[in-house]
Write an enzyme that holds these catalytic residues in place. Structure first.
Site, short mmCIF file in Angstrom:
data_model
loop_
_atom_site.label_atom_id
_atom_site.label_comp_id
_atom_site.label_asym_id
_atom_site.label_seq_id
_atom_site.Cartn_x
_atom_site.Cartn_y
_atom_site.Cartn_z
N SER A 187 10.20 0.70 6.28
CA SER A 187 10.36 -0.97 7.05
C SER A 187 10.77 -0.89 8.19
CB SER A 187 11.42 -1.59 5.84
OG SER A 187 10.53 -2.62 6.17
N GLU A 303 4.57 -3.77 -2.45
CA GLU A 303 5.31 -4.87 -1.03
C GLU A 303 5.80 -5.99 -1.26
OE1 GLU A 303 6.27 -2.78 0.85
OE2 GLU A 303 4.72 -1.33 1.53
N HIS A 391 8.44 -3.60 -2.18
CA HIS A 391 8.91 -2.90 -1.05
C HIS A 391 10.25 -2.16 -0.98
CE1 HIS A 391 8.66 -2.63 3.40
NE2 HIS A 391 9.33 -3.67 3.73
#
Length: 469
Positions: A187, A303, A391
């Site tokens: 990330s 995600e 995610h």
């Protein structure tokens, strides 16, 4: 009684760690001076030498931040360790390490949360497999990514670069090879890895880069500074170093939290890397094209399900979806392609947003350097809160350990350890050799899909990601 703890002598002094089951741990080692007082909102300053033996058995203080809020608080743990000495690294190394490969982990958290002290970031599995594992802390939020008059930009990135330079300088003392350093991040951490590789003093020496679901853009100072100006407006102060330095770090954190509570359910703003001649002269997506080192890069199938809960998806009707797509600047063609791929309503919006931020930039990087880039897609579906392959779910699998509390909060208690072993082995192979075990992206867009039964296949759903060209 003699001190039997392992000691390592660095250029700045000696540290004492601990050893368990053949793995030596050295925690909370400063790589720069505390960035407060006269050093607040300034570039990191190398740590001064110390006398005697410094204890390195506890994690260093965490950067100022707020805990996760709302639904995210149920999925992500928070750790708060008080103190000013926040610019520290941790080293986990095999007791018999000698010229071993090194991996440097940069945590994520939207540039405003996170710490290397989280249980899910324990690098024991890497050290067990003969890798010297390093994790680091850096300045977050307003302290690290404000756009202020009279302040160097991207201070958090400069911290990461300083930590990597510390690794190049000191890692031999822990049995690591400074010529075999791989950077790894997820990330925001992936974005920082990409940006760090773009810096000549880092990129010229890095052995490889692993970028997990990392946004690869950098905004103009005007756009990146929106959150800084919002905080200034909220506090009624000028957008300058002196005015921000007169406010405590915690008050800046609180102001940002108060503003965020009023924001859209779809993430369209927040702290970001800022284009800057000295630290980020061009977006990492462009700079990665010229990087000589191999890159392992990928995203997760779903995600967006971290950002949009099942409740939020159900509440977003057609009108709201259209408005949010416009707000997020999603092209009509991308929404059309997402629907054609089987996504509906808010799910189509989420998929298009995921592709815009993450999968499309990763694909463009792979297309620009097809023989030096290895691409993956993490597709295993978590049963927790309808996350599926959301995610951050892949982190535990890359670390090869799905039975800890941080992993189980995202993956539940039945996640397949066999898949974690497979994915972790690929990461270890890449760190060692620059090859994770499948072919580079190439002209056929080769992608390794990690799932209950993994496969190597041409990139899936190319029509969706290609809508962002």
């Amino acid at each position: 009684m003699p001190d039997l703890s392992p000691h390592v002598t660095l250029t700045t002094g000696t540290v004492a760690g601990a050893e368990t089951d053949g793995i030596r741990r050295f925690l909370g080692i400063p790589y720069a001076e505390p960035p407060f007082g006269a050093r607040r909102f300034a570039e990191p300053v190398p740590v001064l030498p110390w006398e005697g033996v410094r204890d390195a058995t506890s994690f260093g203080p965490t950067a100022p931040q707020s805990p996760y809020q709302g639904e995210a608080a149920k999925l992500f743990g928070s750790v708060e360790i008080p103190g000013d000495d926040i610019l520290t690294v941790n080293v986990l190394a095999p007791a018999d390490a000698e010229s071993a490969p090194v991996v440097v982990w940069v945590h994520g958290g939207a540039f405003e949360r996170g710490t290397s002290a989280l249980e899910g970031y324990d690098g024991t599995t890497f050290a067990r497999d003969g890798i010297v594992f390093v994790s680091l802390n850096y300045r977050l939020g307003a302290e690290g990514f404000s756009v202020l008059d009279g302040v160097p930009r991207n201070l958090g990135l400069l911290d990461v670069a300083a930590a990597v330079e510390w690794v190049y300088r000191e890692i031999t003392a822990f049995g690591g090879d400074p010529e075999m350093v791989t950077l790894m991040g997820e990330s925001a951490g992936g974005a920082l890895v990409a940006a760090a590789v773009s810096l000549p003093r880092i990129g010229e020496r890095v052995h490889g880069a692993i970028i997990q679901s990392g946004p690869l853009d950098a905004s103009s100072p005007e756009r990146a500074g929106r959150v800084t100006r919002a905080i200034a407006k909220h506090l009624g102060i000028p957008v300058t170093r002196d005015s921000f330095a007169a406010v405590s770090p915690q008050r800046l954190v609180d102001a940002r939290l108060e503003i965020a509570r009023k924001s859209s359910p779809v993430p369209t703003g927040g702290f970001a890397l800022s284009l800057d001649p000295d630290s980020v002269p061009r977006p990492p997506e462009e700079a990665l094209t010229d990087a000589a080192a191999p890159v392992l890069i990928g995203t997760n199938t779903d995600e967006y399900r971290l950002w949009l809960s099942p409740t939020a998806i159900a509440e977003l009707g057609p009108v709201k979806v259209a408005g949010l797509a416009l707000l997020a600047r999603i092209p009509v063609g991308a929404m059309r392609s997402a629907r054609a791929a089987g996504f509906r309503g808010a799910e189509a919006l989420g998929q298009a947003l995921s592709d815009k931020i993450l999968r499309a930039p990763a694909t463009r990087v792979a297309n620009s350097r097809p023989d030096r880039t290895f691409v993956y897609e993490f597709a295993w579906r978590s049963p927790v809160r309808g996350l599926l392959a959301a995610h951050a779910v892949e982190i535990a699998f890359a670390f090869g350990r799905v039975n800890g509390p941080d992993a189980e909060s995202l993956s539940g208690t039945g996640a397949p350890q066999t898949l974690a072993d497979e994915m972790h082995s690929a990461w270890v192979s890449f760190i060692r050799t620059g090859d994770p075990g499948w072919a580079p992206f190439g002209g056929s867009r080769t992608t390794r899909v990690f799932d209950e039964v993994s496969e190597t296949t041409p990139q899936r759903r190319p029509e969706v990601v290609d809508a962002f060209r």
